[in-house]
Design an enzyme around this catalytic site. Structure first.
Site, PDB file in Angstrom:
ATOM      1  N   ASN A 120       0.876  -1.169   0.000  1.00 42.42           N
ATOM      2  CA  ASN A 120       0.000   0.000   0.000  1.00 42.42           C
ATOM      3  C   ASN A 120       0.915   1.222   0.000  1.00 42.42           C
ATOM      4  O   ASN A 120       1.429   1.636   1.038  1.00 42.42           O
ATOM      5  CB  ASN A 120      -0.885  -0.043   1.259  1.00 42.42           C
ATOM      6  CG  ASN A 120      -1.819   1.138   1.361  1.00 42.42           C
ATOM      7  OD1 ASN A 120      -1.769   2.056   0.527  1.00 42.42           O
ATOM      8  ND2 ASN A 120      -2.662   1.135   2.374  1.00 42.42           N
ATOM      9  N   ARG A 148      -2.666  -2.201  -3.307  1.00 38.84           N
ATOM     10  CA  ARG A 148      -3.885  -1.432  -3.054  1.00 38.84           C
ATOM     11  C   ARG A 148      -3.808  -0.192  -3.928  1.00 38.84           C
ATOM     12  O   ARG A 148      -2.907   0.627  -3.782  1.00 38.84           O
ATOM     13  CB  ARG A 148      -3.954  -1.018  -1.593  1.00 38.84           C
ATOM     14  CG  ARG A 148      -5.086  -0.039  -1.348  1.00 38.84           C
ATOM     15  CD  ARG A 148      -5.050   0.484   0.051  1.00 38.84           C
ATOM     16  NE  ARG A 148      -6.190   1.353   0.275  1.00 38.84           N
ATOM     17  CZ  ARG A 148      -6.088   2.580   0.777  1.00 38.84           C
ATOM     18  NH1 ARG A 148      -4.912   3.069   1.101  1.00 38.84           N
ATOM     19  NH2 ARG A 148      -7.156   3.292   0.950  1.00 38.84           N
ATOM     20  N   HIS A 197     -12.653   3.118   0.242  1.00 35.84           N
ATOM     21  CA  HIS A 197     -12.729   2.112   1.315  1.00 35.84           C
ATOM     22  C   HIS A 197     -13.461   0.842   0.851  1.00 35.84           C
ATOM     23  O   HIS A 197     -13.949   0.077   1.674  1.00 35.84           O
ATOM     24  CB  HIS A 197     -13.496   2.644   2.550  1.00 35.84           C
ATOM     25  CG  HIS A 197     -12.722   3.603   3.389  1.00 35.84           C
ATOM     26  ND1 HIS A 197     -13.352   4.550   4.169  1.00 35.84           N
ATOM     27  CD2 HIS A 197     -11.392   3.766   3.590  1.00 35.84           C
ATOM     28  CE1 HIS A 197     -12.442   5.263   4.810  1.00 35.84           C
ATOM     29  NE2 HIS A 197     -11.244   4.813   4.471  1.00 35.84           N
ATOM     30  N   ARG A 223     -10.672  15.724   7.647  1.00 30.55           N
ATOM     31  CA  ARG A 223     -11.511  16.133   6.510  1.00 30.55           C
ATOM     32  C   ARG A 223     -12.887  16.560   7.008  1.00 30.55           C
ATOM     33  O   ARG A 223     -13.444  15.969   7.921  1.00 30.55           O
ATOM     34  CB  ARG A 223     -11.691  14.993   5.519  1.00 30.55           C
ATOM     35  CG  ARG A 223     -10.416  14.530   4.860  1.00 30.55           C
ATOM     36  CD  ARG A 223     -10.761  13.593   3.700  1.00 30.55           C
ATOM     37  NE  ARG A 223      -9.572  12.904   3.209  1.00 30.55           N
ATOM     38  CZ  ARG A 223      -9.378  11.586   3.313  1.00 30.55           C
ATOM     39  NH1 ARG A 223     -10.295  10.810   3.873  1.00 30.55           N
ATOM     40  NH2 ARG A 223      -8.277  11.042   2.839  1.00 30.55           N
ATOM     41  N   GLU A 278      -8.215  -5.386   5.048  1.00 29.24           N
ATOM     42  CA  GLU A 278      -8.146  -5.164   3.598  1.00 29.24           C
ATOM     43  C   GLU A 278      -7.031  -5.991   2.968  1.00 29.24           C
ATOM     44  O   GLU A 278      -7.168  -6.496   1.858  1.00 29.24           O
ATOM     45  CB  GLU A 278      -7.918  -3.671   3.310  1.00 29.24           C
ATOM     46  CG  GLU A 278      -9.097  -2.816   3.755  1.00 29.24           C
ATOM     47  CD  GLU A 278      -8.725  -1.368   3.981  1.00 29.24           C
ATOM     48  OE1 GLU A 278      -8.780  -0.614   3.002  1.00 29.24           O
ATOM     49  OE2 GLU A 278      -8.405  -0.984   5.122  1.00 29.24           O
TER      50      GLU A 278
END
Ligand code: ADP
Length: 411
Positions: free
Chosen positions: A7, A97, A186, A247, A393
């Site tokens: 990743n 990823r 996601h 965010r 994941e």
């Protein structure tokens, strides 16, 4: 098969080495041989590694770019006893990823030149993420030659969104010309918890009607009906939707211009403000870290820490309500991500008072659930269940990669 899962970020590289095969998928017997994080790649990198279940170790190394980071990692794997890797030939495949698959990728794929070009094409849509993914693929090519590589996209699970959910109500030509639409992110995490939920409950794919809440530093909600994502809270970029660590999530689109005018900021500076200085950090003025906020609220009753926590939980609840309406009801709400998995306070705040929707929280089960474990936190009689399911994941990335390499069908 040993799959190296990568990743890659703009200045970081997370990795896991996972041993998996068809049998491991059937028995949930995938084995994590090693994992770690390399941060501040580009200078004096800080590297945390772990072999199997041994304690983590931290070291530093001068790593000028992602290729140097991958090189360091490969050498470390070969040199470390117990990694399962004695020579580079022991790495059978690499799974990446990839944040943005654009409109083209609906599922994981083996990477060839054409795929790499399409990931590059999506750079326009994910300028912060996709360039690192491309560099990661190129680094592996140059260091491991022809080892098969696969791309697993954060956006792919949401390809099933209907047009009415993925379009923004702006002139349609803008979608045609620039592909401005909701992509959602996601996806691998939402897909994983839905799979795990099925495994726990014995339901089929078609019977999977759940709302998945990935609550981490980044956060998103996903409405899953009949096993498919039909709506999700992140949009054209990961900025939309829930309140996140830094965010803002949803806001009136007139606000950015107004901030720019009032504060004399450029468009880029406003985007940075909304992505990096907002959310929990912006409201509390203290931190983006939920654990610290909860401590601050408990120990010093800090008003703005409390407010940030309340806004976070309120936004989650609003999304659960709207997805219940969109889906015509759900059988369960699933919480995951650093906050969802670890904070019984936030779980309770976000999901209490939903008896009207058939959700009765089991306060004792919620508080007692050990960290890192899956468990139900609603009462036995609750019409809609609430579950905590730790996400993984990496294991889906490893399995998809293994399936693509061995010719097994993707689920
Ligand atoms: P990322 O999106 O970066 O992968 P994570 O899923 O690791 O993030 O989630 C990080 C968030 O989880 C942080 O806000 C952190 O404070 C929060 N978190 C971790 N453990 C706890 C805890 N015990 N209580 C509350 N929040 C926690």
């Amino acid at each position: 098969m040993n799959v190296l899962v990568l990743n890659a970020g703009s200045a970081s590289l997370k990795f896991q080495l996972i041993r998996t095969d068809g049998e491991a998928v059937r028995t949930d017997g995938d084995e994590r041989l090693a994992d770690g994080v390399m941060e501040r790649v580009g200078g004096e990198a800080v590297i945390t590694t772990r072999i199997g279940q041994l304690p983590r170790r931290t070291t530093t190394a001068q790593l000028r770019d992602l290729r140097a980071a991958v090189d360091w990692l490969l050498q470390w794997l070969v040199a470390s006893e117990g990694s399962g890797i004695e020579t580079l030939q022991d790495i059978d495949a690499v799974g990446h990823r990839v944040v943005h698959g654009g409109e083209h990728f609906h599922a994981s794929v083996l990477i060839d030149d054409e795929v790499l070009r399409r990931i590059e094409d999506a750079i326009d849509l994910a300028p912060l993420h996709n360039p690192a993914n491309v560099r990661g693929v190129e680094a592996v090519r140059s260091l491991l030659g022809a080892v098969p590589q696969a791309a697993v996209f954060d956006t792919a699970f949401h390809h099933s969104l209907p047009e009415r959910a993925f379009l923004y109500a702006i002139p349609y030509g803008l979608y045609r010309r620039y592909r401005i639409r909701r992509y959602g992110f996601h996806g691998t995490s939402h897909r994983y918890v839905a799979y795990k939920y099925r495994q726990i409950t014995g339901l089929t794919h078609e019977q999977t009607n759940v709302i998945s809440l990935h609550l981490g530093n980044g956060a998103s909600a996903c409405a899953i009906r009949g096993g498919h994502s039909i709506d999700t809270s992140m949009g054209f970029t990961p900025l939309e939707g829930l309140v996140m660590g830094t965010r803002s999530g949803d806001l009136d689109p007139a606000i950015p211009d107004y901030i720019a005018m009032k504060e004399g900021l450029s468009e880029t500076a406003v985007q940075t403000l909304l992505n990096k200085q907002s959310g929990l950090l912006g409201i509390s003025g203290i931190t983006n870290d939920m654990r610290e906020l909860l401590a601050e609220a408990a120990e010093s009753d800090d008003r703005r820490a409390r407010l940030a926590i309340e806004m976070f939980a309120y936004r989650v609840k609003k999304y659960v309500g709207s997805y219940l309406a969109a889906m015509g009801g759900a059988d369960a709400v699933i919480l995951t991500g650093g906050i969802g998995e670890n904070s019984h306070e936030i779980r309770a705040l976000a999901l209490q008072g939903m008896e009207w929707a058939g959700l009765e929280m089991d306060a004792a089960a919620n508080t007692a659930l050990p960290r890192g474990t899956a468990g139900r936190i609603s009462t036995d009689g609750s019409r809609m269940a609430a579950w905590v399911i730790p996400t993984n994941e990496e294991v889906l990335i490893a399995r998809d990669t293994m399936r693509l390499v061995t010719g097994l069908p993707l689920p």
